[in-house]
Design a protein around this motif. Sequence first.
Motif, PDB file in Angstrom:
ATOM      1  N   PHE A  56     -70.350 -41.918 -50.626  1.00 18.88           N
ATOM      2  CA  PHE A  56     -71.279 -42.115 -49.521  1.00 18.88           C
ATOM      3  C   PHE A  56     -70.567 -41.820 -48.207  1.00 18.88           C
ATOM      4  N   LEU A  57     -71.371 -41.456 -47.210  1.00 20.76           N
ATOM      5  CA  LEU A  57     -70.903 -41.389 -45.830  1.00 20.76           C
ATOM      6  C   LEU A  57     -71.826 -42.253 -44.991  1.00 20.76           C
ATOM      7  N   ALA A  58     -71.256 -43.226 -44.309  1.00 20.10           N
ATOM      8  CA  ALA A  58     -72.038 -44.126 -43.462  1.00 20.10           C
ATOM      9  C   ALA A  58     -72.102 -43.572 -42.046  1.00 20.10           C
ATOM     10  N   PRO A  59     -73.128 -43.962 -41.255  1.00 23.37           N
ATOM     11  CA  PRO A  59     -73.228 -43.478 -39.867  1.00 23.37           C
ATOM     12  C   PRO A  59     -72.015 -43.830 -39.014  1.00 23.37           C
ATOM     13  N   THR A  60     -71.274 -44.850 -39.366  1.00 19.39           N
ATOM     14  CA  THR A  60     -70.083 -45.218 -38.590  1.00 19.39           C
ATOM     15  C   THR A  60     -68.884 -44.340 -38.923  1.00 19.39           C
TER      16      THR A  60
ATOM     17  N   THR B   4     -67.633 -44.153 -42.039  1.00 20.89           N
ATOM     18  CA  THR B   4     -66.980 -44.718 -43.219  1.00 20.89           C
ATOM     19  C   THR B   4     -67.278 -43.863 -44.447  1.00 20.89           C
ATOM     20  N   ARG B   5     -66.221 -43.551 -45.211  1.00 18.43           N
ATOM     21  CA  ARG B   5     -66.368 -42.843 -46.477  1.00 18.43           C
ATOM     22  C   ARG B   5     -66.079 -43.821 -47.611  1.00 18.43           C
TER      23      ARG B   5
ATOM     24  N   VAL C 151     -62.436 -45.430 -46.753  1.00 19.70           N
ATOM     25  CA  VAL C 151     -61.649 -44.822 -45.686  1.00 19.70           C
ATOM     26  C   VAL C 151     -62.460 -44.975 -44.393  1.00 19.70           C
ATOM     27  N   GLN C 152     -61.911 -45.731 -43.442  1.00 18.26           N
ATOM     28  CA  GLN C 152     -62.618 -46.001 -42.191  1.00 18.26           C
ATOM     29  C   GLN C 152     -61.801 -45.479 -41.010  1.00 18.26           C
ATOM     30  N   PRO C 153     -62.304 -44.425 -40.311  1.00 17.19           N
ATOM     31  CA  PRO C 153     -61.614 -43.994 -39.084  1.00 17.19           C
ATOM     32  C   PRO C 153     -61.705 -45.079 -38.023  1.00 17.19           C
ATOM     33  N   LEU C 154     -60.589 -45.327 -37.366  1.00 15.96           N
ATOM     34  CA  LEU C 154     -60.532 -46.369 -36.345  1.00 15.96           C
ATOM     35  C   LEU C 154     -60.593 -45.811 -34.930  1.00 15.96           C
TER      36      LEU C 154
ATOM     37  N   VAL D 266     -56.425 -42.407 -36.639  1.00 18.93           N
ATOM     38  CA  VAL D 266     -55.934 -43.620 -37.308  1.00 18.93           C
ATOM     39  C   VAL D 266     -57.002 -44.023 -38.323  1.00 18.93           C
ATOM     40  N   ASP D 267     -56.622 -43.976 -39.610  1.00 15.95           N
ATOM     41  CA  ASP D 267     -57.575 -44.272 -40.680  1.00 15.95           C
ATOM     42  C   ASP D 267     -57.121 -45.494 -41.456  1.00 15.95           C
ATOM     43  N   LEU D 268     -58.065 -46.381 -41.689  1.00 15.99           N
ATOM     44  CA  LEU D 268     -57.824 -47.540 -42.541  1.00 15.99           C
ATOM     45  C   LEU D 268     -58.256 -47.178 -43.960  1.00 15.99           C
ATOM     46  N   ARG D 269     -57.352 -47.320 -44.902  1.00 12.86           N
ATOM     47  CA  ARG D 269     -57.638 -47.019 -46.296  1.00 12.86           C
ATOM     48  C   ARG D 269     -57.504 -48.305 -47.103  1.00 12.86           C
ATOM     49  N   ALA D 270     -58.501 -48.610 -47.873  1.00 13.69           N
ATOM     50  CA  ALA D 270     -58.501 -49.830 -48.680  1.00 13.69           C
ATOM     51  C   ALA D 270     -59.151 -49.525 -50.019  1.00 13.69           C
ATOM     52  N   SER D 271     -58.674 -50.246 -51.037  1.00 12.88           N
ATOM     53  CA  SER D 271     -59.255 -50.078 -52.373  1.00 12.88           C
ATOM     54  C   SER D 271     -59.180 -51.410 -53.107  1.00 12.88           C
ATOM     55  N   TYR D 272     -60.103 -51.601 -54.016  1.00 15.14           N
ATOM     56  CA  TYR D 272     -60.123 -52.807 -54.860  1.00 15.14           C
ATOM     57  C   TYR D 272     -60.758 -52.420 -56.175  1.00 15.14           C
TER      58      TYR D 272
END
Length: 587
Positions: A150-154, A156-157, A196-199, A379-385
């Motif tokens: 998905f790609l969110a309007p903010t 966020t991938r 993956v969230q661009p900051l 600057v990208d925040l990468r998180a996984s669970y």
Amino acid sequence: MPTPRFLRPSDLAPQTLGRTPRVQARPSPARCLAAGTWSILVVATAISTMAADPGSAFELPTSDLSLEDVRRLVANRNESVQMRMLEHEISTHVHQAERGIFEPQVVGSVERIDTDRPNNTQQQASLGLFGPSTPVFLERNRFYNAGIEFLAPTGTRLRLGYTMRELGNNLQYSGSDTNRVYFGPEYETFLGATLVQPLLKNFGVGTTMAKIRLAALASEVAFQEYRRQLMLTLAQAESAYWELHLAQEKTRIAGESVTLSEKILSDNKARLEVGKAPELEVLQAEAGISLRRARLNESRQKVIEVAGRLGNLFGRTPTDTSALPRATDEPSTQKDLTTGAPDVEAAFQNNPDFIARHAQLSQEGIRVKYARNQRLPQVDLRASYGLNGLGRSLGDSWSDVNSQDYPAWSVAVELRIPISGGIKERNEYRAALLGKERAEFGIKEVETQLLNGLDAARRRLRLYSEDIENYRSVAVFHERLLQTQLDRLSVGGIESVTVLETEERLSEARSAVVEGHILYRRALLELELIRGTMLRVRSLEITKDELRHLTRERLRLAQAPPVRWEDLERKAAREFDTLAQPNVTKP
């Protein structure tokens, strides 16, 4: 941004009606050939008629054409208008395509790995008791990946996915070298999500939806271009229609002038025979007839020329009909009482140039914001669970996932900074700022043109209205004077040359009255163009959704299979037979 294309008074000038307007696409060679062929055929018919009977009234076959018919034909058949319709449809599809970036995508992959690798000393030692018996490592693995992104309007991938790895190797044995037991492959399972969230760079709704908003504004500009093209083409067609009416009236006035001069010549000949008039009177009357017949022919040629130009605006070709269109509506000096502020307000709300320029300014503003965002560090925040599973079968591996005993998560921050500070981004930002400044100047330019155009159109309306009344008074005077001189001529109290001169001035005054009406209508067309109310006044204003529906309907009809001529002949024959036998029941 393109150069200003404001609706100028010169666009309605008679000398421009035969040329392609500067905003229209150049007509195809086939279209030009068809229009030229039609004019040649009409002129050839005129010459042949004159040759057959040069002394008779020159008459070509005509077909009545109202102003409403002209508007309908232009709106439905003009190629330039249809091109603008297609351009708007294209821009609509481009907008819809840009919105597709939020469409979820299903991803999947299958990978097989076959490895035959000799073990080094360290690797053999790590195998313990199995080391001496396993000098070569054999691996047969299969990896299966599936997920949805998905790609969110903010910006966020997000990826929700599942990974299954089937692991098979020569270490999955037990027992001695002579009695080894194979346990089978192992199954590793992972079910989880990755974000993956661009900051800074590429963060925010404005950046993510920049291309969508640009495409939407481009669609608005294309719609205003359609409105502008339709208004301009309608104005040119109506101007040509009134010019055709003027040519017809001049032809009628010239015909009446010829009739009167012929009557004067006949009277002079009769008076010459009885000795009451000199031969010079007859010669002067004959010269007057020749001059008026030449002017009559010029008027007829003007009718043919203007009719050809009018036909070009709604796609008239030689295959349609050889009859000349005849203008049936009469021009009137209708009063338009709106002045001052209402004119300016209407122009700012409806003028397509003004609306398009504001849309272009909005586009440049979006480009500036996007370019400013692109100058920021990435600057990208990468998180996984996710949850892990392992088993000798796929079911055992899924049991570990369901038990949630082996979770896994990770968080990371990635930084990317250009060494020179972003040469590309810096220059793109400067270019965007200049583009916005250019768009602001474009709006000021259109505002100035609107105000000056409204003032000039108002002044022309007043002047042309006064000219009509003045020329009408002149025509009435010369009409009375001519009648008086005709009465005196019948008793020999005045020379015929004086009567002919008075009649000529009367014809000029009558033509000036008609021409004043035409100039008034042309100035009114210009005022409606500048105000942008031409389509609304003629009930031709449509919305973007209605334009899309109309375009798709015409495209559907254009793709329909053509009707063969043989089928039409057979259908006509059946209808004729049915009408010829009234007692036979119609099928």
